[in-house]
Design a protein around this motif. Sequence first.
Motif, short mmCIF file in Angstrom:
data_model
loop_
_atom_site.label_atom_id
_atom_site.label_comp_id
_atom_site.label_asym_id
_atom_site.label_seq_id
_atom_site.Cartn_x
_atom_site.Cartn_y
_atom_site.Cartn_z
N PRO A 68 42.86 42.79 19.31
CA PRO A 68 43.47 42.09 18.16
C PRO A 68 44.95 42.40 17.98
N ARG A 79 47.20 36.61 21.47
CA ARG A 79 45.92 37.01 20.91
C ARG A 79 44.94 35.84 21.01
N SER A 81 42.14 33.15 20.25
CA SER A 81 41.75 32.47 19.01
C SER A 81 40.44 31.71 19.17
N THR A 82 39.90 31.69 20.39
CA THR A 82 38.61 31.02 20.64
C THR A 82 37.79 31.90 21.58
N SER A 85 34.74 36.48 18.54
CA SER A 85 35.38 37.17 17.42
C SER A 85 36.30 38.26 17.95
N VAL A 86 37.59 38.09 17.77
CA VAL A 86 38.56 39.04 18.28
C VAL A 86 38.38 40.40 17.60
N THR A 101 42.90 29.75 25.33
CA THR A 101 42.87 30.66 24.18
C THR A 101 41.58 31.48 24.12
N GLU A 103 38.91 34.46 24.98
CA GLU A 103 39.04 35.88 25.31
C GLU A 103 38.89 36.12 26.82
#
Length: 218
Positions: A68, A79, A81-82, A85-86, A101, A103
Amino acid sequence: MHTSQRGFTLVEIAVVLVIIGLLLGGVLKGQELINSAKVKSVVSDFRSTSTYLFSYQDRFRAMPGDDPGVANRLAGAVRASTGGSVGNGRIEGLWNSTTPTDESVLFWQHVRLANLATGDGRSPAGDGIAIQDWLPRNAVGGRIGVTGTPPIAGWAGTFFICQDNLAGNFARQIDIAMDDGLPASGSVRLLPGGAANGVAINQTDLVDSGIYTVCAAF
């Protein structure tokens, strides 16, 4: 007048056959060495990718891709965004995602910017970036990817590394080198080629001419 015709002697034919045999043997041996080198490279990619993750986690106390605070740690880092959950300690998103985007995609930017892996450290969503070229490839041109979501239901592991576009004989050798040689059990398992997830390939269904995805649990 008598016309004499002279053919090849048995010795001459034998010499020719020996030479042909040596040439064929050299070609086959050369191909075997090339294939062996490719298998070793793929195995090395599995181990190197896990090292990237552990090294990043040790340095920053976060998972690459899921970090994060990555934008404050590494200049130019994005960071996610998709994909999930970061900051929840898992690298989410499909291992073969092409969403810039996610992870699982930004994992590669983070480890590159941390100087753990080589490659383009620019944002995969940047202008002029061809995502398929930006993402890493193995020795046979297949994708290398990471995810925290089991690609096979019920498979235990903190994270999973997958590589695709692997012929059946390659996949079998990789499984033997890293695990138990059985495609549907252990820490290395096989999926149909290009699959993001699904049911592991059974031993009886594995054929040398097939194309598969090989995943390893860590």
